[in-house]
Design a protein around this motif. Structure first.
Motif, PDB file in Angstrom:
ATOM      1  N   THR A 232       4.352  -0.283  42.907  1.00 48.83           N
ATOM      2  CA  THR A 232       5.640  -0.727  42.380  1.00 48.83           C
ATOM      3  C   THR A 232       6.320  -1.755  43.280  1.00 48.83           C
ATOM      4  O   THR A 232       7.250  -2.412  42.845  1.00 48.83           O
ATOM      5  N   GLU A 233       5.853  -1.903  44.510  1.00 45.50           N
ATOM      6  CA  GLU A 233       6.423  -2.913  45.409  1.00 45.50           C
ATOM      7  C   GLU A 233       5.312  -3.595  46.175  1.00 45.50           C
ATOM      8  O   GLU A 233       4.488  -2.954  46.808  1.00 45.50           O
TER       9      GLU A 233
ATOM     10  N   LYS B 128       8.845  -6.401  42.829  1.00 43.81           N
ATOM     11  CA  LYS B 128       9.158  -5.004  42.523  1.00 43.81           C
ATOM     12  C   LYS B 128       8.982  -4.797  41.030  1.00 43.81           C
ATOM     13  O   LYS B 128       9.493  -5.576  40.237  1.00 43.81           O
TER      14      LYS B 128
ATOM     15  N   ASN C 213       9.261  -1.899  37.869  1.00 45.72           N
ATOM     16  CA  ASN C 213       9.745  -0.609  37.408  1.00 45.72           C
ATOM     17  C   ASN C 213       8.595   0.069  36.659  1.00 45.72           C
ATOM     18  O   ASN C 213       8.150  -0.425  35.625  1.00 45.72           O
TER      19      ASN C 213
ATOM     20  N   TRP D 259       8.465   2.700  34.849  1.00 44.84           N
ATOM     21  CA  TRP D 259       8.770   3.312  33.556  1.00 44.84           C
ATOM     22  C   TRP D 259       9.012   2.296  32.459  1.00 44.84           C
ATOM     23  O   TRP D 259       8.700   2.520  31.309  1.00 44.84           O
ATOM     24  N   LYS D 260       9.601   1.153  32.790  1.00 41.69           N
ATOM     25  CA  LYS D 260       9.962   0.171  31.766  1.00 41.69           C
ATOM     26  C   LYS D 260       9.041  -1.038  31.727  1.00 41.69           C
ATOM     27  O   LYS D 260       9.159  -1.869  30.851  1.00 41.69           O
ATOM     28  N   GLU D 261       8.161  -1.175  32.695  1.00 47.22           N
ATOM     29  CA  GLU D 261       7.306  -2.350  32.839  1.00 47.22           C
ATOM     30  C   GLU D 261       8.112  -3.638  32.941  1.00 47.22           C
ATOM     31  O   GLU D 261       7.753  -4.664  32.377  1.00 47.22           O
ATOM     32  N   ASP D 262       9.210  -3.556  33.643  1.00 46.45           N
ATOM     33  CA  ASP D 262      10.021  -4.713  33.981  1.00 46.45           C
ATOM     34  C   ASP D 262       9.918  -4.911  35.487  1.00 46.45           C
ATOM     35  O   ASP D 262       9.486  -4.018  36.206  1.00 46.45           O
ATOM     36  N   GLY D 263      10.316  -6.062  35.951  1.00 49.32           N
ATOM     37  CA  GLY D 263      10.277  -6.290  37.382  1.00 49.32           C
ATOM     38  C   GLY D 263      11.018  -7.545  37.773  1.00 49.32           C
ATOM     39  O   GLY D 263      11.543  -8.278  36.929  1.00 49.32           O
TER      40      GLY D 263
ATOM     41  N   ARG E 243      12.567 -12.766  36.918  1.00 48.70           N
ATOM     42  CA  ARG E 243      12.594 -11.436  36.315  1.00 48.70           C
ATOM     43  C   ARG E 243      11.505 -11.381  35.260  1.00 48.70           C
ATOM     44  O   ARG E 243      11.198 -12.381  34.621  1.00 48.70           O
TER      45      ARG E 243
ATOM     46  N   LYS F 242      10.323  -9.138  31.815  1.00 48.60           N
ATOM     47  CA  LYS F 242      10.780  -8.189  30.796  1.00 48.60           C
ATOM     48  C   LYS F 242       9.671  -8.046  29.761  1.00 48.60           C
ATOM     49  O   LYS F 242       9.346  -8.999  29.051  1.00 48.60           O
TER      50      LYS F 242
END
Length: 150
Positions: free
Chosen positions: A12-13, A27, A29, A31-35, A45, A47
């Motif tokens: 995740t990081e 980084k 996330n 759970w959401k597959e965002d970063g 970003r 999304k």
């Protein structure tokens, strides 16, 4: 240009180093597959949308302007990264998913893992923009999560 990539166990990081100097961070996330990430001044970003046909939007750091997208092909282990009206092809170089390459015409960047269990390795770049390198690391993380879930 060569970068060293170190990641935590969950992926995740990721921290990007040039020698001993940290030059970037990504980084994700879980759970959401965002970063979000930064490399050499490119701040982005990510999304992800969709269920069967996943597409990730590449946005500016505020999340307002869409700068590009990532379209995945899970069965082939490849992706197409579009960034500022240019297209880049991303794919694994070996069946163990320890190496990958992203390219456009003569420009190319490749990653080779130095660890079997942890996501660590060296990234060699020949002309690929830093924003596309960040997107490539995001793609690798996406495939890593997909394989871990199955």
């Amino acid at each position: 240009m060569s970068l060293i990539i170190n990641s935590n166990f969950s992926g995740t990081e990721s921290r990007l180093f040039r020698g001993k100097l940290i030059v970037g961070l990504l980084k994700i996330n879980a759970w959401k597959e965002d970063g979000y990430g930064e490399l050499d001044g490119s701040m982005l970003r990510f999304k992800t949308r969709g269920f069967w046909n996943r597409v990730t939007e590449i946005r500016d750091i505020e999340g307002v302007r869409v700068l590009g997208s990532i379209k995945y092909n899970l069965f082939k282990g490849s992706a197409e990264i579009s960034y500022e009206e240019a297209s880049y092809s991303w794919k694994f170089s070996n069946w163990m998913q320890q190496q990958w390459v992203v390219k456009r015409e003569e420009d190319e960047a490749s990653f080779k893992s130095t660890s079997f269990w942890k996501y660590e390795g060296e990234l060699f770049n020949e002309g690929i923009p830093s924003a596309v390198l960040l997107a490539s690391l995001f793609v690798q993380g996406h495939f890593r999560r997909m394989t871990a879930a199955s």
